[in-house]
Every structure is written in structure tokens, then in C-alpha cells.
Write an enzyme that holds these catalytic residues in place. Sequence first.
Site, mmCIF file in Angstrom:
data_model
loop_
_atom_site.group_PDB
_atom_site.id
_atom_site.type_symbol
_atom_site.label_atom_id
_atom_site.label_comp_id
_atom_site.label_asym_id
_atom_site.label_seq_id
_atom_site.Cartn_x
_atom_site.Cartn_y
_atom_site.Cartn_z
ATOM 1 C CB ILE A 193 -0.936 0.002 1.226
ATOM 2 C CG1 ILE A 193 -1.829 -1.244 1.221
ATOM 3 C CG2 ILE A 193 -1.806 1.259 1.231
ATOM 4 C CD1 ILE A 193 -2.618 -1.472 2.496
ATOM 5 C CB ALA B 257 2.671 -2.437 9.858
ATOM 6 C CB THR C 15 -6.082 -3.105 9.852
ATOM 7 O OG1 THR C 15 -6.891 -4.177 9.406
ATOM 8 C CG2 THR C 15 -5.627 -3.414 11.276
ATOM 9 C CG ASP C 16 -11.133 -4.397 8.210
ATOM 10 O OD1 ASP C 16 -10.033 -4.968 8.366
ATOM 11 O OD2 ASP C 16 -11.954 -4.736 7.333
ATOM 12 C CD GLU C 17 -6.945 -8.491 9.960
ATOM 13 O OE1 GLU C 17 -6.463 -9.101 10.919
ATOM 14 O OE2 GLU C 17 -6.755 -8.804 8.783
ATOM 15 C CE1 TYR D 49 -1.210 -6.122 10.682
ATOM 16 C CE2 TYR D 49 -3.470 -6.923 10.479
ATOM 17 C CZ TYR D 49 -2.492 -5.994 10.172
ATOM 18 O OH TYR D 49 -2.788 -4.923 9.364
ATOM 19 C CB SER D 50 -6.020 -7.687 14.731
ATOM 20 O OG SER D 50 -6.280 -8.873 15.438
ATOM 21 C CE LYS E 210 -1.843 -1.476 11.634
ATOM 22 N NZ LYS E 210 -0.801 -0.598 11.032
ATOM 23 C CG LEU F 289 -7.212 -15.528 -0.752
ATOM 24 C CD1 LEU F 289 -6.894 -16.983 -0.472
ATOM 25 C CD2 LEU F 289 -8.668 -15.222 -0.366
ATOM 26 N N GLY G 4 -7.859 -18.929 15.299
ATOM 27 C CA GLY G 4 -8.476 -17.637 15.655
ATOM 28 C C GLY G 4 -9.017 -16.879 14.457
HETATM 29 P P1 NAD Z 1 3.399 -4.638 3.552
HETATM 30 O O1 NAD Z 1 3.755 -5.762 4.451
HETATM 31 O O2 NAD Z 1 3.226 -4.886 2.105
HETATM 32 O O3 NAD Z 1 4.491 -3.480 3.672
HETATM 33 C C1 NAD Z 1 5.025 -3.074 4.909
HETATM 34 C C2 NAD Z 1 6.212 -2.166 4.641
HETATM 35 O O4 NAD Z 1 6.721 -1.736 5.914
HETATM 36 C C3 NAD Z 1 7.365 -2.847 3.908
HETATM 37 O O5 NAD Z 1 7.872 -1.983 2.902
HETATM 38 C C4 NAD Z 1 8.402 -3.076 4.985
HETATM 39 O O6 NAD Z 1 9.731 -3.067 4.500
HETATM 40 C C5 NAD Z 1 8.136 -1.911 5.919
HETATM 41 N N1 NAD Z 1 8.548 -2.217 7.296
HETATM 42 C C6 NAD Z 1 8.250 -3.318 8.026
HETATM 43 N N2 NAD Z 1 8.861 -3.260 9.220
HETATM 44 C C7 NAD Z 1 9.535 -2.081 9.262
HETATM 45 C C8 NAD Z 1 10.347 -1.431 10.222
HETATM 46 N N3 NAD Z 1 10.605 -2.014 11.412
HETATM 47 N N4 NAD Z 1 10.855 -0.227 9.936
HETATM 48 C C9 NAD Z 1 10.606 0.367 8.744
HETATM 49 N N5 NAD Z 1 9.871 -0.209 7.771
HETATM 50 C C10 NAD Z 1 9.343 -1.423 8.036
HETATM 51 O O7 NAD Z 1 2.106 -3.993 4.207
HETATM 52 P P2 NAD Z 1 0.812 -3.362 3.497
HETATM 53 O O8 NAD Z 1 -0.134 -4.441 3.182
HETATM 54 O O9 NAD Z 1 1.252 -2.432 2.455
HETATM 55 O O10 NAD Z 1 0.203 -2.540 4.729
HETATM 56 C C11 NAD Z 1 0.634 -1.217 4.992
HETATM 57 C C12 NAD Z 1 -0.117 -0.690 6.199
HETATM 58 O O11 NAD Z 1 -1.517 -0.708 5.939
HETATM 59 C C13 NAD Z 1 0.090 -1.527 7.453
HETATM 60 O O12 NAD Z 1 0.183 -0.646 8.554
HETATM 61 C C14 NAD Z 1 -1.169 -2.380 7.546
HETATM 62 O O13 NAD Z 1 -1.456 -2.697 8.884
HETATM 63 C C15 NAD Z 1 -2.192 -1.447 6.953
HETATM 64 N N6 NAD Z 1 -3.331 -2.098 6.280
HETATM 65 C C16 NAD Z 1 -3.128 -3.074 5.344
HETATM 66 C C17 NAD Z 1 -4.225 -3.621 4.666
HETATM 67 C C18 NAD Z 1 -4.053 -4.668 3.591
HETATM 68 O O14 NAD Z 1 -5.061 -5.217 3.114
HETATM 69 N N7 NAD Z 1 -2.849 -4.998 3.152
HETATM 70 C C19 NAD Z 1 -5.511 -3.171 4.977
HETATM 71 C C20 NAD Z 1 -5.678 -2.199 5.958
HETATM 72 C C21 NAD Z 1 -4.575 -1.648 6.589
HETATM 73 O O1 DAU Z 2 -8.724 -6.429 6.795
HETATM 74 C C1 DAU Z 2 -7.517 -5.775 6.575
HETATM 75 C C2 DAU Z 2 -6.373 -6.762 6.660
HETATM 76 O O2 DAU Z 2 -6.436 -7.562 5.476
HETATM 77 C C3 DAU Z 2 -5.017 -6.101 6.785
HETATM 78 O O3 DAU Z 2 -4.961 -5.394 8.001
HETATM 79 C C4 DAU Z 2 -3.895 -7.145 6.736
HETATM 80 O O4 DAU Z 2 -2.638 -6.499 6.752
HETATM 81 C C5 DAU Z 2 -4.034 -7.924 5.446
HETATM 82 O O5 DAU Z 2 -3.057 -8.940 5.375
HETATM 83 C C6 DAU Z 2 -5.434 -8.535 5.340
HETATM 84 O O6 DAU Z 2 -5.606 -9.569 6.339
HETATM 85 P P1 DAU Z 2 -6.349 -10.956 5.998
HETATM 86 O O7 DAU Z 2 -5.913 -11.952 6.979
HETATM 87 O O8 DAU Z 2 -7.816 -10.738 5.826
HETATM 88 O O9 DAU Z 2 -5.717 -11.227 4.527
HETATM 89 P P2 DAU Z 2 -5.187 -12.589 3.837
HETATM 90 O O10 DAU Z 2 -4.988 -12.271 2.400
HETATM 91 O O11 DAU Z 2 -4.081 -13.193 4.610
HETATM 92 O O12 DAU Z 2 -6.447 -13.542 3.975
HETATM 93 C C7 DAU Z 2 -7.696 -13.210 3.380
HETATM 94 C C8 DAU Z 2 -8.667 -14.313 3.711
HETATM 95 O O13 DAU Z 2 -8.264 -15.498 3.010
HETATM 96 C C9 DAU Z 2 -8.695 -14.692 5.181
HETATM 97 O O14 DAU Z 2 -10.012 -15.084 5.532
HETATM 98 C C10 DAU Z 2 -7.759 -15.903 5.261
HETATM 99 C C11 DAU Z 2 -7.970 -16.566 3.909
HETATM 100 N N1 DAU Z 2 -6.802 -17.283 3.359
HETATM 101 C C12 DAU Z 2 -5.600 -16.642 3.321
HETATM 102 C C13 DAU Z 2 -4.476 -17.270 2.820
HETATM 103 C C14 DAU Z 2 -3.139 -16.564 2.801
HETATM 104 C C15 DAU Z 2 -6.936 -18.576 2.862
HETATM 105 O O15 DAU Z 2 -8.049 -19.148 2.872
HETATM 106 N N2 DAU Z 2 -5.819 -19.198 2.357
HETATM 107 C C16 DAU Z 2 -4.593 -18.614 2.333
HETATM 108 O O16 DAU Z 2 -3.624 -19.262 1.879
#
Ligand code: NAD
Ligand code: DAU
Length: 352
Positions: free
Chosen positions: A13, A84, A131-133, A156-157, A160, A196, A289
Site C-alpha cells: 500500500i 508494519a 486496519t479494520d481487524e 497482528y490485530s 495494530k 490470498l 483464531g
Molecule cells: P506490507 O507488508 O506490504 O508493507 C510493509 C512495509 O513496511 C514494507 O515496505 C516493509 O519493509 C516496511 N517495514 C516493516 N517493518 C519495518 C520497520 N521495522 N521499519 C521500517 N519499515 C518497516 O504492508 P501493506 O499491506 O502495504 O500494509 C501497509 C499498512 O496498511 C500496514 O500498517 C497495515 O497494517 C495497513 N493495512 C493493510 C491492509 C491490507 O489489506 N494490506 C488493509 C488495511 C490496513
Molecule cells: O482487513 C484488513 C487486513 O487484510 C489487513 O490489516 C492485513 O494487513 C491484510 O493482510 C489482510 O488480512 P487478511 O488476513 O484478511 O488477509 P489474507 O490475504 O491473509 O487472507 C484473506 C482471507 O483469506 C482470510 O479469511 C484468510 C484466507 N486465506 C488466506 C491465505 C493466505 C486462505 O483461505 N488461504 C490462504 O492461503
Amino acid sequence: MKKILITGGAGFIGSHVVREFVNKYPDHAIINLDALTYAGNLENLRDIEGKANYTFVKADITDAAQILAIFREYQPDGVIHLAAESHVDRSITDPNAFVMTNVIGTVNLLNAAKEIWADNYEGKRFHHVSTDEVYGALGDTGLFTETTPYDPHSPYSASKASSDHFVRAYQDTYGLPIVITNCSNNYGPHHFPEKLIPLCIHNILNNKPLPIYGDGKFTRDWLYVIDHAKAIDLVYHNGRDGEAYNVGGFNEWQNIDLVKELCKQMDEKLGRPAGTSARLIAFVKDRPGHDLRYAIDATKINRELGYEPSVTFEEGLGMTIDWYLDNQEWLNNVTSGDYQKYYEGQYRGLGG
Ligand code: NAD
Ligand code: DAU
């Protein structure tokens, strides 16, 4: 010139947020601070790395002294904090890394902002991306609003949620001008293939099983990543101090239906007979969980800031698949080395 420090800008992101800000605000200096963990990748930013208003700083937010020195050097007016540990499954095997980065790292950034802004908060803002988590899990009905009580279930959640509490505490205790966004699941280009959607795209391309946890009836609310970046821009510039804004697309999918839709679109794009990819679906042991359902009520950000997602899920998913098909080298690079070890540990016995 306004200076905005974005943490985690080399991640999924964060790279879209950095791109949005660098391109949209040529008169703002954008500083991308990232430790480049396994999830950080400067390849995500090749198209903007030469821009005059962009700077990259490699640093770890768990290192308080390093962070304070960077704040002193760059004197940012604003912080958008995305860095994160972000993957729920990794938080189950290594919770401490999540406490260090998500909790301690966030507090280090809050301390550095407080110190360099020295109680003069005019024109300053600390935007925490959450995050919504943090709200826990919904049953079959209902939506998360900004007043839903926090009830995190995974390490994780929980980390956060803790960071959100610290951000609010710094507003209440020291008057730090903060905003928080709590977003639902993102998808799109540069998504690391431990999550996923990109994991399934990668496995379909390689004819490997598509691991579905439990019965596949778990529900997530999906938003195209560029629409999240646009929401962050809106809230950073126009949100009210001290407020939280939920961000989502009113777009709920059960995992099994989502993966079937992905299989259908992949078969069409790859010219494979209908049903080919869906045959790879494999139900595996559930995530401990595992939250049943997330769904965001995004009324507040719409009403106050006029926010609306710009693409439908069908369009977004199509663009996402196209990006992965066009960027298989990116996918191959990030799935070599350590990824293999992670994959074998997480999906032991799945084969394929
Ligand atoms: P990501 O794992 O793709 O990227 C995380 C980035 O943070 C990486 O570039 C990593 O190098 C950097 N990082 C990790 N640890 C660090 C540290 N100690 N110091 C400096 N940099 C560090 O994550 P993402 O999916 O892009 O998520 C970004 C943010 O958005 C997070 O805070 C996450 O909780 C939040 N978020 C993610 C989602 C989602 O669906 N991916 C949804 C809602 C909120
Ligand atoms: O809701 C926001 C969150 O969404 C962010 O805060 C997190 O950073 C982000 O990783 C994401 O969390 P989820 O756990 O929802 O995402 P993930 O893609 O890991 O999983 C999505 C759904 O799919 C979840 O119900 C678990 C399931 N899953 C995931 C994987 C990796 C599977 O069934 N099989 C898999 O192999």
C-alpha cells in the site's frame, strides 16, 4: 515546501501512497522511510524514484535514536505511517516481531514527531494507517463503524489495536494532531504473494494447489489499493484532527467465491478451458483464531469528505490479474529465496 514523511513506502500500500503523493504534489517533498524487510521492495517505485520531490531513507522504526535523527534532519511537517508487519499468519508464528514494529515502532515515531514539533502543532499532522481487524469479527450481519469497540483476535490485530491506542493517547495527553484510517482488505498490483489474492494468482500460473482455509466461508471486504491511497490523501489533507475514518468498498466476498471468480477470470485471460484453475482449489487446515467476517461502514468518510471508490471489484480484479501477467518477473523475484521457506512452512503437506 511542505515535507511529508511516509513510512513503509516500499511495501504494497505504501508504494501506491508514495506514488500518489509524489505525482500529485510536485511542490511537496516526499520522504519514504522503509527498512526494506522481506515485504519492502524498491522495484515497486521504479517509475517515480528519479523525481525531484522524492527521497528514500532506509531505516528501521524500531530504532528510536535513528528515527529521531531522521526527523531532526528532514523536519517533516506531516507523517503518514504505514510501516508494519502486516501478515496475520506470520503474526501467529512470530508475534514478537509484530510487537516490535507495530507497537514500539509506532511509539518511536510518535516520540520523534512530538519532539521535533515541540508543542507547536500548527500545520502538522500524524496520520496513522490502521486496519479494520482491530474491531474483531462480525457475525453474518452488521458493519464496523468508527465507534465499534476494539476486539482484536490475532497477534497482528492486537498489535495494530495497541498502536491505535498509543496514537490516540498522544493526542489526548500531548495534543499531537493525529488522524487514523481503518481500512478493509486491499488488493491490486505489488501485493506480496503471501496474501490470498496474489498467492492464488501465483499458484494458478504455476499449476499449484490454491489453499483455502477451513470451509472457505470467511468473508472479507475488498478495496482496490489505489482507492485506499486516494482515501489516505483525502483524510491526510481534509480529515478532522483526532478523528478516525473507516475506509472500505462495500464489497464483501466469501473467500471461496472470490477464489472461484479469480479462477474464472484467470482461465479466460490465459486461454485455458473453463474450470481448469478451479480444479486446483484445496481446502486446508483453518487459520487459528480466524475472524469470520469483516465489513466496513464507510459512510463517515463519504459524508464528510465525499470519498467513493473509483473502480468496481470486477474492474479492479481484472486490472490486478493483468498487472501480474505483465509483471511475472516481479513475481518470480519476490518468490525466490526466503519465500520458498515461508511457503513450505505455512503450507506443509499441500504439495503441488
Ligand atoms: P506490507 O507488508 O506490504 O508493507 C510493509 C512495509 O513496511 C514494507 O515496505 C516493509 O519493509 C516496511 N517495514 C516493516 N517493518 C519495518 C520497520 N521495522 N521499519 C521500517 N519499515 C518497516 O504492508 P501493506 O499491506 O502495504 O500494509 C501497509 C499498512 O496498511 C500496514 O500498517 C497495515 O497494517 C495497513 N493495512 C493493510 C491492509 C491490507 O489489506 N494490506 C488493509 C488495511 C490496513
Ligand atoms: O482487513 C484488513 C487486513 O487484510 C489487513 O490489516 C492485513 O494487513 C491484510 O493482510 C489482510 O488480512 P487478511 O488476513 O484478511 O488477509 P489474507 O490475504 O491473509 O487472507 C484473506 C482471507 O483469506 C482470510 O479469511 C484468510 C484466507 N486465506 C488466506 C491465505 C493466505 C486462505 O483461505 N488461504 C490462504 O492461503
